[in-house]
Design a protein around this motif. Sequence first.
Motif, PDB file in Angstrom:
ATOM      1  N   GLY A   1       8.948  -0.452  24.167  1.00  0.00           N
ATOM      2  CA  GLY A   1       7.569  -0.089  24.484  1.00  0.00           C
ATOM      3  C   GLY A   1       7.425   0.270  25.948  1.00  0.00           C
ATOM      4  N   LEU A   2       6.202   0.361  26.397  1.00  0.00           N
ATOM      5  CA  LEU A   2       5.909   0.758  27.771  1.00  0.00           C
ATOM      6  C   LEU A   2       4.932  -0.224  28.407  1.00  0.00           C
ATOM      7  CD1 LEU A   2       5.236   4.595  27.240  1.00  0.00           C
ATOM      8  CD2 LEU A   2       7.394   3.533  27.945  1.00  0.00           C
ATOM      9  N   ILE A   3       5.044  -0.348  29.705  1.00  0.00           N
ATOM     10  CA  ILE A   3       4.022  -1.030  30.489  1.00  0.00           C
ATOM     11  C   ILE A   3       3.434   0.004  31.437  1.00  0.00           C
ATOM     12  CG2 ILE A   3       5.685  -1.856  32.229  1.00  0.00           C
ATOM     13  CD1 ILE A   3       3.859  -4.378  32.466  1.00  0.00           C
ATOM     14  N   ALA A   4       2.121   0.102  31.477  1.00  0.00           N
ATOM     15  CA  ALA A   4       1.434   1.131  32.261  1.00  0.00           C
ATOM     16  C   ALA A   4       0.410   0.471  33.164  1.00  0.00           C
ATOM     17  CB  ALA A   4       0.765   2.142  31.338  1.00  0.00           C
ATOM     18  N   LEU A   5       0.285   1.008  34.377  1.00  0.00           N
ATOM     19  CA  LEU A   5      -0.632   0.427  35.347  1.00  0.00           C
ATOM     20  C   LEU A   5      -1.399   1.504  36.096  1.00  0.00           C
ATOM     21  CD1 LEU A   5       2.393  -1.156  35.734  1.00  0.00           C
ATOM     22  CD2 LEU A   5       0.888  -2.731  36.921  1.00  0.00           C
ATOM     23  N   ALA A   6      -2.589   1.131  36.537  1.00  0.00           N
ATOM     24  CA  ALA A   6      -3.341   1.893  37.535  1.00  0.00           C
ATOM     25  C   ALA A   6      -3.457   0.991  38.755  1.00  0.00           C
ATOM     26  CB  ALA A   6      -4.722   2.264  37.014  1.00  0.00           C
ATOM     27  N   TYR A   7      -3.190   1.544  39.931  1.00  0.00           N
ATOM     28  CA  TYR A   7      -3.232   0.708  41.137  1.00  0.00           C
ATOM     29  C   TYR A   7      -3.874   1.488  42.278  1.00  0.00           C
ATOM     30  CZ  TYR A   7       0.930   3.409  42.488  1.00  0.00           C
ATOM     31  OH  TYR A   7       1.800   4.427  42.795  1.00  0.00           O
ATOM     32  N   ASP A   8      -4.351   0.749  43.278  1.00  0.00           N
ATOM     33  CA  ASP A   8      -5.058   1.344  44.407  1.00  0.00           C
ATOM     34  C   ASP A   8      -4.131   2.257  45.205  1.00  0.00           C
ATOM     35  OD1 ASP A   8      -7.143  -0.269  43.635  1.00  0.00           O
ATOM     36  OD2 ASP A   8      -6.708  -1.820  45.125  1.00  0.00           O
TER      37      ASP A   8
ATOM     38  N   ARG B   1      -9.189   8.963  55.126  1.00  0.00           N
ATOM     39  CA  ARG B   1      -8.294   7.892  55.569  1.00  0.00           C
ATOM     40  C   ARG B   1      -8.214   6.781  54.526  1.00  0.00           C
ATOM     41  NH1 ARG B   1     -10.441   7.277  61.854  1.00  0.00           N
ATOM     42  NH2 ARG B   1      -9.727   9.340  62.582  1.00  0.00           N
ATOM     43  N   HIS B   2      -9.343   6.518  53.900  1.00  0.00           N
ATOM     44  CA  HIS B   2      -9.436   5.471  52.891  1.00  0.00           C
ATOM     45  C   HIS B   2      -8.547   5.777  51.689  1.00  0.00           C
ATOM     46  CE1 HIS B   2     -11.485   2.132  50.933  1.00  0.00           C
ATOM     47  NE2 HIS B   2     -11.845   2.892  49.927  1.00  0.00           N
ATOM     48  N   LEU B   3      -8.365   7.073  51.378  1.00  0.00           N
ATOM     49  CA  LEU B   3      -7.608   7.476  50.192  1.00  0.00           C
ATOM     50  C   LEU B   3      -6.218   8.002  50.534  1.00  0.00           C
ATOM     51  CD1 LEU B   3     -10.440   9.288  48.196  1.00  0.00           C
ATOM     52  CD2 LEU B   3      -9.659   6.921  48.004  1.00  0.00           C
ATOM     53  N   PHE B   4      -5.784   7.805  51.757  1.00  0.00           N
ATOM     54  CA  PHE B   4      -4.451   8.277  52.146  1.00  0.00           C
ATOM     55  C   PHE B   4      -3.376   7.377  51.537  1.00  0.00           C
ATOM     56  CE2 PHE B   4      -0.835   8.301  55.146  1.00  0.00           C
ATOM     57  CZ  PHE B   4      -0.487   9.642  55.013  1.00  0.00           C
ATOM     58  N   ASP B   5      -2.412   7.996  50.885  1.00  0.00           N
ATOM     59  CA  ASP B   5      -1.347   7.239  50.216  1.00  0.00           C
ATOM     60  C   ASP B   5      -0.262   6.888  51.226  1.00  0.00           C
ATOM     61  OD1 ASP B   5       0.509   6.111  48.569  1.00  0.00           O
ATOM     62  OD2 ASP B   5       0.512   7.733  47.094  1.00  0.00           O
ATOM     63  N   THR B   6      -0.244   5.630  51.642  1.00  0.00           N
ATOM     64  CA  THR B   6       0.750   5.174  52.625  1.00  0.00           C
ATOM     65  C   THR B   6       2.049   4.748  51.967  1.00  0.00           C
ATOM     66  OG1 THR B   6      -0.023   2.883  52.521  1.00  0.00           O
ATOM     67  CG2 THR B   6      -1.110   4.348  54.103  1.00  0.00           C
ATOM     68  N   GLY B   7       2.053   4.578  50.651  1.00  0.00           N
ATOM     69  CA  GLY B   7       3.231   4.076  49.956  1.00  0.00           C
ATOM     70  C   GLY B   7       3.288   2.558  49.898  1.00  0.00           C
ATOM     71  N   GLU B   8       2.429   1.898  50.647  1.00  0.00           N
ATOM     72  CA  GLU B   8       2.435   0.433  50.697  1.00  0.00           C
ATOM     73  C   GLU B   8       2.077  -0.180  49.350  1.00  0.00           C
ATOM     74  OE1 GLU B   8      -0.021  -3.189  52.913  1.00  0.00           O
ATOM     75  OE2 GLU B   8      -0.080  -1.154  53.740  1.00  0.00           O
ATOM     76  N   THR B   9       1.034   0.349  48.724  1.00  0.00           N
ATOM     77  CA  THR B   9       0.610  -0.228  47.452  1.00  0.00           C
ATOM     78  C   THR B   9       1.639   0.045  46.356  1.00  0.00           C
ATOM     79  OG1 THR B   9      -0.680   1.775  46.961  1.00  0.00           O
ATOM     80  CG2 THR B   9      -1.837  -0.045  48.044  1.00  0.00           C
ATOM     81  N   ARG B  10       2.234   1.215  46.368  1.00  0.00           N
ATOM     82  CA  ARG B  10       3.238   1.539  45.352  1.00  0.00           C
ATOM     83  C   ARG B  10       4.430   0.595  45.440  1.00  0.00           C
ATOM     84  NH1 ARG B  10       4.415   5.685  41.955  1.00  0.00           N
ATOM     85  NH2 ARG B  10       6.596   5.871  41.325  1.00  0.00           N
ATOM     86  N   ALA B  11       4.892   0.347  46.657  1.00  0.00           N
ATOM     87  CA  ALA B  11       6.037  -0.544  46.836  1.00  0.00           C
ATOM     88  C   ALA B  11       5.726  -1.944  46.303  1.00  0.00           C
ATOM     89  CB  ALA B  11       6.411  -0.607  48.317  1.00  0.00           C
ATOM     90  N   ALA B  12       4.505  -2.433  46.582  1.00  0.00           N
ATOM     91  CA  ALA B  12       4.128  -3.768  46.119  1.00  0.00           C
ATOM     92  C   ALA B  12       4.045  -3.813  44.598  1.00  0.00           C
ATOM     93  CB  ALA B  12       2.794  -4.173  46.742  1.00  0.00           C
ATOM     94  N   VAL B  13       3.478  -2.775  43.994  1.00  0.00           N
ATOM     95  CA  VAL B  13       3.327  -2.743  42.538  1.00  0.00           C
ATOM     96  C   VAL B  13       4.682  -2.562  41.862  1.00  0.00           C
ATOM     97  CG1 VAL B  13       2.299  -1.484  40.611  1.00  0.00           C
ATOM     98  CG2 VAL B  13       0.953  -1.947  42.656  1.00  0.00           C
TER      99      VAL B  13
END
Length: 246
Positions: free
Chosen positions: A163-170, A32-44
Amino acid sequence: MLVERKWIAAAAAAGIVAALASGFALWVLRGRHLFDTGETRAAVEAAVGRVVTAPAESVRDPGLRMAAAGLDQEPYVAAVWLVDLDGTIVFWSGGPGREGDSVLSLAQLDISRSLDALEPGSMSEIQRLELLTVGALRREGEHNDVFRHMVRRVRGPAGDVVGLIALAYDVNPSVSKPGPGLAWPVLLAAMLVGVGIYWVALPLWVYLDASARGEPRAFWGLFVLFTNLVGLLAYVVATSGPRDRE
């Protein structure tokens, strides 16, 4: 002594059942902790969109670097890079590598070899750089289930890619902002206590049983303490036969 052995055997069984049940509950919670809800992606996505909307002469532009540093403070963002067209990381905040490193050397080997296997000209240089950047971000490996990754192009005033901008997010909001509650520590403690009870009770039972049989109890007790179930099976095979009456 027979009664004592029965209680010890029951304690060992209870310990392993508690450990397995707690471990399974932890596994479910982790899922459950690692389930991708899409919430973090939308914010990022929204945060990155505000940065790349304004054109920059290059990824070395001070204003862009300041905006990238601000991204690092956004919710869910774990790492931010600015990557020049030659693959050099010109701004680094988190993740493998450091500022000045090249994504070409940091990229995971399987991605680099896959790109080398492609027919020349089948992919543009910027697409190749994007894949290498993702491979470099994912190089750490250990936390790739916790993080998702994103690469976006930075454009200059004329609309060309500079160039590029790259991120890692929760992957999930709970990664960086876990909710209140004691479920994790309680379950972990229960699992460790269960394993501990099981691990101690097993050799103790063997020690008492070997003593009742006239077997070398210290040897068998220590043997099972270090080898656990394998040692128990060896003991049962080695001492199979009529039991002494209590």
